[in-house]
Write a protein that holds these residues in place. Structure first.
Motif, PDB file in Angstrom:
ATOM      1  N   TYR A  56       0.841  -1.202   0.000  1.00 13.45           N
ATOM      2  CA  TYR A  56       0.000   0.000   0.000  1.00 13.45           C
ATOM      3  C   TYR A  56       0.875   1.250   0.000  1.00 13.45           C
ATOM      4  O   TYR A  56       0.688   2.171  -0.801  1.00 13.45           O
ATOM      5  CB  TYR A  56      -0.914  -0.006   1.222  1.00 13.45           C
ATOM      6  N   ARG A  57       1.847   1.293   0.897  1.00 14.17           N
ATOM      7  CA  ARG A  57       2.725   2.456   1.010  1.00 14.17           C
ATOM      8  C   ARG A  57       3.491   2.705  -0.293  1.00 14.17           C
ATOM      9  O   ARG A  57       3.626   3.846  -0.744  1.00 14.17           O
ATOM     10  CB  ARG A  57       3.707   2.243   2.153  1.00 14.17           C
ATOM     11  N   ALA A  58       3.992   1.635  -0.914  1.00  9.43           N
ATOM     12  CA  ALA A  58       4.798   1.780  -2.129  1.00  9.43           C
ATOM     13  C   ALA A  58       4.005   2.347  -3.295  1.00  9.43           C
ATOM     14  O   ALA A  58       4.571   3.020  -4.170  1.00  9.43           O
ATOM     15  CB  ALA A  58       5.390   0.423  -2.516  1.00  9.43           C
ATOM     16  N   ASN A  59       2.707   2.087  -3.331  1.00 10.76           N
ATOM     17  CA  ASN A  59       1.888   2.507  -4.473  1.00 10.76           C
ATOM     18  C   ASN A  59       1.028   3.734  -4.202  1.00 10.76           C
ATOM     19  O   ASN A  59       0.813   4.552  -5.097  1.00 10.76           O
ATOM     20  CB  ASN A  59       0.978   1.356  -4.908  1.00 10.76           C
ATOM     21  N   ILE A  60       0.517   3.852  -2.991  1.00  9.60           N
ATOM     22  CA  ILE A  60      -0.414   4.935  -2.664  1.00  9.60           C
ATOM     23  C   ILE A  60       0.315   6.106  -2.011  1.00  9.60           C
ATOM     24  O   ILE A  60      -0.139   7.245  -2.047  1.00  9.60           O
ATOM     25  CB  ILE A  60      -1.545   4.423  -1.744  1.00  9.60           C
TER      26      ILE A  60
END
Length: 403
Positions: A56-60
């Motif tokens: 989630y962190r890497a994409n959002i």
């Protein structure tokens, strides 16, 4: 969208955020800002952590708050959001609340769900608590079809009653998502609620339109993925689990383009597992017929579930090659953009994909919210997710049904 003085774009908070499938649709739609997310990263008790928060962190670009939503107080989440981005989500200041509780205890894929109302279903009631506190302008939810139609639909019924008592209009639907351009036979429940507008779902977006049938096939999806990846850097997601010699021999004997283990009963019985042989002896070929199955080129993919990292769990093998579909291929069939990254253990990548809201559809849900706010109906150029298996040219005017 109606921005607030202290926020340039409409705010979105994602509960049960997983690998970011729902958030992806909003993050890639102009006018929305993801300001908070929550996920405990808990899979089945025997499976350990899902590792979804890193994905989630890497994409959002937002660090999800790791917390149990059965225990988390909405006021604590408000403090977390203020501490991380300086936005005070006082009641009435949140634009969109996304809440997709686990579907495991609703889904008909779990036999016990016909009799036992699992504890995780109570998380639906917790969604009502967060709505009552934050008073978002809109609520969006996605779940298994049984959330609205199954034996324990009283959870969604009670939530709907509570939402209406709080002044929300509620719209629901249970579509098969190929109708919205997803190259997969995935039937899901969708709920959109609003306290400021007539709620709309993707069914409203598609009135008068339909996707070209050829665009929702495995052939189209994997072909478009391959064409897009040809001009992109080497991809760590282009991998699948290794197979031993016995497993590879078994899969190699399964007919190309749609075969499964049931074909081996006639052609290669010596390659059957003991379980397969027992089913064949008992004439139970209709029990789990998709195991060791190959996808078919000219059809949509079957439902991609969290257990898709093993050939024995479903029809997850490549139509021709002797391997499971790669993480990247599985993600494309689940409607993720071609550049989406999955972090952590290989098995967890498949789990994150199977658990996700397809971004092709969450992008359409975001378009619905924009429509509800602006009063302007979006056209296909604004509700087709870029860099995915669906293209604007695939959306055509629907042919009226014969009288």
């Amino acid at each position: 969208m109606r921005p607030y003085p202290d926020c340039e774009t409409a705010t979105v908070v994602d509960l049960f955020s997983g690998g970011g499938g729902m958030s992806c649709g909003f993050a890639r739609t102009a006018g929305f800002s993801i300001v908070g997310a929550v996920d405990l990263e808990r899979g089945k008790p025997s499976a350990g952590s899902t590792g979804c928060n890193g994905t989630y962190r890497a994409n959002i670009g937002v660090e999800p708050y790791r917390a149990d939503l059965a225990l988390l107080e909405p006021s604590e989440l408000r403090e977390v959001v203020f501490g991380t981005c300086g936005i005070d989500l006082a009641p009435g200041r949140l634009d969109v609340l996304s809440a997709c509780p686990p579907c495991t205890d609703f889904s008909r894929a779990k036999p016990a769900n016909h009799l036992v109302d699992g504890r995780r279903n109570d998380l639906v009631g917790r969604v009502g608590d967060f709505v009552a506190y934050f008073r978002p302008r809109h609520l969006v939810m996605e779940n298994a079809r049984e959330f609205l139609l199954g034996a324990f639909r009283h959870h969604s019924d009670r939530l709907t009653e509570r939402l209406r008592a709080l002044g929300y209009g509620v719209a629901t639907e249970v579509p098969t998502l190929t109708a919205y351009g997803l190259p997969q036979l995935r039937e899901r429940a969708l709920l959109v609620a609003s306290r400021v507008a007539e709620p709309m779902t993707p069914a409203d977006l598609w009135i008068g339109y339909e996707p070209a049938q050829a665009a929702t096939t495995v052939r189209s999806a994997l072909g478009r993925l391959a064409a897009a990846r040809a001009s992109m850097p080497a991809d760590a997601m282009d991998r699948s689990p290794a197979m031993g010699a016995e497993v590879r021999a078994r899969l190699g004997a399964v007919p190309r383009d749609g075969g499964s283990w049931t074909d081996l009963v006639r052609t290669k019985p010596e390659l059957l597992t003991p379980g397969m042989a027992a089913k064949a002896a008992a004439d139970l070929l209709n029990h789990h017929p998709d195991a060791y199955g190959r996808m078919a080129w000219s059809r949509p993919a079957p439902t991609i579930m969290r257990e898709s990292s093993h050939l024995g769990n479903g029809r997850y093998a490549h139509p021709e090659m002797d391997r499971l579909l790669t993480v990247r291929e599985m993600a494309a069939l689940q409607g993720f953009p071609f550049d989406y990254r999955f972090l952590g253990a290989l098995k967890n990548s498949y789990r994150q994909i199977g658990d996700a809201v397809p971004p092709i559809v969450s992008f359409q849900i975001a378009a619905c919210i924009r429509w509800m706010e602006s009063g302007i109906r979006p056209g296909p150029e604004t509700f087709v997710l870029p860099d995915s298996t669906l293209r604007i040219g695939d959306v055509r005017h629907a042919v009226p049904a014969a009288a």
